[in-house]
Design an enzyme around this catalytic site. Structure first.
Site, PDB file in Angstrom:
ATOM      1  CB  SER A   1     -20.442  -8.247  19.713  1.00  6.82           C
ATOM      2  OG  SER A   1     -19.153  -8.701  19.986  1.00  6.82           O
TER       3      SER A   1
ATOM      4  CE  LYS B   1     -19.235   0.022  18.638  1.00  5.02           C
ATOM      5  NZ  LYS B   1     -18.342  -1.116  18.502  1.00  5.02           N
TER       6      LYS B   1
ATOM      7  CG  HIS C   1     -14.202 -11.044  19.791  1.00  2.00           C
ATOM      8  ND1 HIS C   1     -15.485 -10.901  20.249  1.00  2.00           N
ATOM      9  CD2 HIS C   1     -13.937  -9.926  19.060  1.00  2.00           C
ATOM     10  CE1 HIS C   1     -15.981  -9.751  19.831  1.00  2.00           C
ATOM     11  NE2 HIS C   1     -15.070  -9.140  19.101  1.00  2.00           N
TER      12      HIS C   1
ATOM     13  NE  ARG D   1     -15.585  -8.208  11.847  1.00  2.00           N
ATOM     14  CZ  ARG D   1     -16.237  -7.568  12.780  1.00  2.00           C
ATOM     15  NH1 ARG D   1     -17.217  -8.154  13.406  1.00  2.00           N
ATOM     16  NH2 ARG D   1     -15.932  -6.319  13.084  1.00  2.00           N
TER      17      ARG D   1
HETATM   18  P1  ADP Z   1     -14.652  -2.676  18.398  1.00  2.00           P
HETATM   19  O1  ADP Z   1     -15.867  -2.020  18.974  1.00  2.00           O
HETATM   20  O2  ADP Z   1     -13.352  -2.097  18.816  1.00  2.00           O
HETATM   21  O3  ADP Z   1     -14.728  -2.936  16.908  1.00  2.00           O
HETATM   22  P2  ADP Z   1     -15.168  -5.484  18.733  1.00  2.00           P
HETATM   23  O4  ADP Z   1     -15.303  -6.208  20.018  1.00  2.00           O
HETATM   24  O5  ADP Z   1     -16.370  -5.440  17.847  1.00  2.00           O
HETATM   25  O6  ADP Z   1     -14.654  -4.070  19.135  1.00  2.00           O
HETATM   26  O7  ADP Z   1     -13.960  -6.072  17.894  1.00  2.00           O
HETATM   27  C1  ADP Z   1     -12.637  -6.066  18.355  1.00  2.00           C
HETATM   28  C2  ADP Z   1     -11.707  -6.496  17.236  1.00  2.00           C
HETATM   29  O8  ADP Z   1     -11.991  -7.839  16.875  1.00  2.00           O
HETATM   30  C3  ADP Z   1     -11.813  -5.690  15.950  1.00  2.00           C
HETATM   31  O9  ADP Z   1     -10.510  -5.584  15.393  1.00  2.00           O
HETATM   32  C4  ADP Z   1     -12.687  -6.542  15.062  1.00  2.00           C
HETATM   33  O10 ADP Z   1     -12.432  -6.312  13.683  1.00  2.00           O
HETATM   34  C5  ADP Z   1     -12.230  -7.926  15.479  1.00  2.00           C
HETATM   35  N1  ADP Z   1     -13.248  -8.952  15.238  1.00  2.00           N
HETATM   36  C6  ADP Z   1     -14.514  -8.984  15.701  1.00  2.00           C
HETATM   37  N2  ADP Z   1     -15.179 -10.077  15.255  1.00  2.00           N
HETATM   38  C7  ADP Z   1     -14.290 -10.756  14.472  1.00  2.00           C
HETATM   39  C8  ADP Z   1     -14.360 -11.958  13.682  1.00  2.00           C
HETATM   40  N3  ADP Z   1     -15.483 -12.656  13.593  1.00  2.00           N
HETATM   41  N4  ADP Z   1     -13.246 -12.337  12.999  1.00  2.00           N
HETATM   42  C9  ADP Z   1     -12.119 -11.585  13.063  1.00  2.00           C
HETATM   43  N5  ADP Z   1     -11.994 -10.446  13.776  1.00  2.00           N
HETATM   44  C10 ADP Z   1     -13.056 -10.032  14.468  1.00  2.00           C
END
Ligand code: ADP
Length: 167
Positions: free
Chosen positions: A131, A44, A20, A93
């Site tokens: 996460s 979630k 992030h 990703r």
């Molecule tokens: P959500 O529950 O909305 O998916 P996240 O916190 O998991 O929320 O992710 C928010 C955004 O960050 C999403 O667009 C996700 O694809 C992106 N993201 C999460 N981890 C990574 C990573 N390691 N590399 C690139 N983008 C990421």
């Protein structure tokens, strides 16, 4: 004069990972202001409360002046309009992210054609990182120092310990 470009990077950030942070850093360079927005009513069950997630994000982005941390619990396009943002930032990703992200971006554009989504492809170093992975590794006492900032690492272990004692 060019229009001020304000973008929103929405997500759960439960907790914020180095993946992030990489997206935040890169996105902050191509827009005038980046609002990192923590979603409040995610389906979630989160490890951290919204306030805790906001606080962690503030800590890890303290040195990027054009990044603001907020939380929201409405429809993303409505929230974007409310804060006068015209860009939604998301990270990609792997191919598995693509279908969901495409569907969301298209739906959002139908709901509000003034707002567009831009995607940042993951830094290859973090392409595997989420996460949930971080939480799972920490749950079993594994080392998460390569995945999150030190201040976040400490909070994850503490929170998991608290949870274990409650159950
Ligand atoms: P959500 O529950 O909305 O998916 P996240 O916190 O998991 O929320 O992710 C928010 C955004 O960050 C999403 O667009 C996700 O694809 C992106 N993201 C999460 N981890 C990574 C990573 N390691 N590399 C690139 N983008 C990421």
């Amino acid at each position: 004069m060019e229009k001020f470009r304000r973008a929103i990077y929405p997500g759960s950030f439960d907790p914020v990972t180095l993946g992030h942070m990489d997206i935040i850093t890169r996105a902050s360079k191509v827009v005038d202001e980046l609002i990192v927005a923590v979603l409040q009513n995610s389906s979630k069950t989160p490890l951290f409360s919204v306030d805790e997630r906001v606080k962690m994000l503030k800590e890890v982005t303290a040195d990027i002046p054009n990044v603001k941390i907020m939380s929201y619990n409405s429809l993303l396009v409505d929230y974007a309009k409310e804060v006068d943002a015209t860009i939604i930032v998301r990270g990609l990703r792997a191919i598995t992210d693509f279908e969901y992200e495409l569907q969301m971006a298209q739906t959002n554009r139908i709901m509000n054609s003034e707002i567009d989504t831009i995607f940042f492809t993951t830094n290859i170093v973090y392409s595997y990182l989420s996460s949930s992975t971080v939480k799972e590794i920490a749950m079993y006492g594994g080392d998460i120092s390569n995945f999150v900032a030190p201040c976040v690492e400490e909070k994850v272990y503490k929170k998991i310990e608290e949870r274990k004692q409650k159950n």
